[in-house]
Design a protein around this motif. Structure first.
Motif, PDB file in Angstrom:
ATOM      1  N   ILE A  20      27.395  40.675  42.575  1.00 33.08           N
ATOM      2  CA  ILE A  20      27.289  40.268  41.165  1.00 33.08           C
ATOM      3  C   ILE A  20      27.783  38.837  40.992  1.00 33.08           C
ATOM      4  N   ARG A  21      28.929  38.539  41.586  1.00 34.53           N
ATOM      5  CA  ARG A  21      29.516  37.197  41.463  1.00 34.53           C
ATOM      6  C   ARG A  21      28.531  36.123  41.899  1.00 34.53           C
ATOM      7  N   LYS A  22      27.811  36.372  42.970  1.00 34.61           N
ATOM      8  CA  LYS A  22      26.873  35.368  43.490  1.00 34.61           C
ATOM      9  C   LYS A  22      25.768  35.039  42.494  1.00 34.61           C
ATOM     10  N   TYR A  23      25.456  35.961  41.584  1.00 38.29           N
ATOM     11  CA  TYR A  23      24.427  35.704  40.572  1.00 38.29           C
ATOM     12  C   TYR A  23      24.898  34.792  39.445  1.00 38.29           C
ATOM     13  N   PHE A  24      26.215  34.721  39.198  1.00 37.23           N
ATOM     14  CA  PHE A  24      26.660  33.899  38.067  1.00 37.23           C
ATOM     15  C   PHE A  24      27.616  32.773  38.422  1.00 37.23           C
ATOM     16  N   GLU A  25      28.165  32.755  39.634  1.00 38.41           N
ATOM     17  CA  GLU A  25      29.225  31.792  39.943  1.00 38.41           C
ATOM     18  C   GLU A  25      28.773  30.333  39.921  1.00 38.41           C
ATOM     19  N   LYS A  26      27.500  30.069  40.092  1.00 37.32           N
ATOM     20  CA  LYS A  26      27.008  28.683  40.123  1.00 37.32           C
ATOM     21  C   LYS A  26      26.613  28.152  38.740  1.00 37.32           C
ATOM     22  N   ASP A  27      26.734  28.975  37.701  1.00 35.41           N
ATOM     23  CA  ASP A  27      26.394  28.554  36.344  1.00 35.41           C
ATOM     24  C   ASP A  27      27.464  27.574  35.862  1.00 35.41           C
ATOM     25  N   ASP A  28      27.098  26.294  35.743  1.00 33.29           N
ATOM     26  CA  ASP A  28      28.050  25.239  35.383  1.00 33.29           C
ATOM     27  C   ASP A  28      28.704  25.454  34.020  1.00 33.29           C
ATOM     28  N   ARG A  29      28.029  26.157  33.118  1.00 36.12           N
ATOM     29  CA  ARG A  29      28.595  26.391  31.785  1.00 36.12           C
ATOM     30  C   ARG A  29      29.896  27.184  31.860  1.00 36.12           C
ATOM     31  N   LEU A  30      30.057  27.970  32.922  1.00 29.40           N
ATOM     32  CA  LEU A  30      31.236  28.831  33.054  1.00 29.40           C
ATOM     33  C   LEU A  30      32.463  28.087  33.581  1.00 29.40           C
ATOM     34  N   ASN A  31      32.254  26.887  34.149  1.00 30.91           N
ATOM     35  CA  ASN A  31      33.357  26.070  34.666  1.00 30.91           C
ATOM     36  C   ASN A  31      34.277  26.891  35.579  1.00 30.91           C
ATOM     37  N   LEU A  32      33.653  27.644  36.503  1.00 33.07           N
ATOM     38  CA  LEU A  32      34.405  28.568  37.343  1.00 33.07           C
ATOM     39  C   LEU A  32      34.937  27.936  38.613  1.00 33.07           C
ATOM     40  N   ALA A  33      36.086  28.410  38.991  1.00 35.97           N
ATOM     41  CA  ALA A  33      36.646  28.136  40.309  1.00 35.97           C
ATOM     42  C   ALA A  33      36.944  29.508  40.891  1.00 35.97           C
ATOM     43  N   TYR A  34      36.383  29.791  42.036  1.00 38.27           N
ATOM     44  CA  TYR A  34      36.605  31.083  42.674  1.00 38.27           C
ATOM     45  C   TYR A  34      37.891  31.023  43.474  1.00 38.27           C
ATOM     46  N   SER A  35      38.758  31.964  43.210  1.00 35.09           N
ATOM     47  CA  SER A  35      40.010  32.018  43.941  1.00 35.09           C
ATOM     48  C   SER A  35      39.788  32.767  45.251  1.00 35.09           C
ATOM     49  N   THR A  36      39.961  32.064  46.341  1.00 37.41           N
ATOM     50  CA  THR A  36      39.795  32.675  47.657  1.00 37.41           C
ATOM     51  C   THR A  36      41.060  33.449  48.004  1.00 37.41           C
ATOM     52  N   SER A  37      40.884  34.720  48.325  1.00 33.70           N
ATOM     53  CA  SER A  37      42.013  35.578  48.673  1.00 33.70           C
ATOM     54  C   SER A  37      42.414  35.373  50.127  1.00 33.70           C
ATOM     55  N   MET A  38      43.620  35.817  50.415  1.00 33.51           N
ATOM     56  CA  MET A  38      44.138  35.782  51.775  1.00 33.51           C
ATOM     57  C   MET A  38      44.136  37.220  52.288  1.00 33.51           C
TER      58      MET A  38
END
Length: 192
Positions: A20-38
């Motif tokens: 699901i994330r891959k479908y919306f994460e590139k939408d610039d309107r959302l100004n998202l930064a994906y937090s990479t887990s450890m």
């Protein structure tokens, strides 16, 4: 500059959070930064260190716990998973909306520490479908699959702790719903 939102995307293992994330994460309107887990688990085929996860040793992870360097963490099937706190704070202070794609145990910790977090729980259309998805990965032995299914059954009881519930019957539709939720919360923050 307004501080960014903290967005929790959670749900049982195998429910399709990453898809699901891959479908919306590139939408610039959302100004998202994906937090990479450890994590201390080994990379799955195709996963890259620093992109999908920060892969580390159990000793280094336990040191991060001891030093309070994690926003949340959990142990599951012998491996640790967690979110580096400094990176989340840096991104939010830059005005980015930070997306945490995390399991329910970690989400509970984040909700306690950050009650302003926007929490979204992804549910499967049915438990049978969830099992089909987990088995479809073909990446884990039967014992681990059974542990994941038992954990999922328990996690579904946590639904009332989330602000929004989205069913992943169709990943593109689920992504559109989540985009709408995030955009609405961004609008509400702007108008404060």
């Amino acid at each position: 500059m307004k501080r960014g939102l903290l967005i929790i995307l959670s749900g049982p293992s195998g429910v399709g959070k990453g898809t699901i994330r891959k479908y919306f994460e590139k939408d610039d309107r959302l100004n998202l930064a994906y937090s990479t887990s450890m994590t201390t688990r080994s990379p799955r085929q195709g996963e890259k260190d620093g992109v999908d996860y920060f892969f580390t040793t159990k000793e280094k992870f336990e040191e991060a716990i001891k030093n309070g360097e994690l926003l949340e963490y959990a142990e599951f099937v012998g491996n640790y998973y967690g979110t580096p706190l400094n990176e989340v704070e840096r991104l939010r202070n830059e005005g980015k909306n930070v997306l945490l794609e995390i399991e329910v145990q970690g989400a509970t910790q984040v909700q306690k520490r950050c009650p302003d977090a926007l929490s979204i729980f992804i549910i499967p259309p049915s438990m049978d479908e969830l099992e089909r998805r987990i088995r479809g990965r073909r990446s884990e032995p039967e014992e681990i699959i059974q542990q994941r299914l038992a954990k999922a059954s328990h996690e579904m009881k946590m639904i009332p702790n989330y602000k929004y519930i989205v069913c992943n019957d169709d990943p593109k539709l689920a992504a559109e719903l989540i985009k709408t939720i995030i955009l609405r919360h961004m609008e509400l923050e702007e108008n404060k």
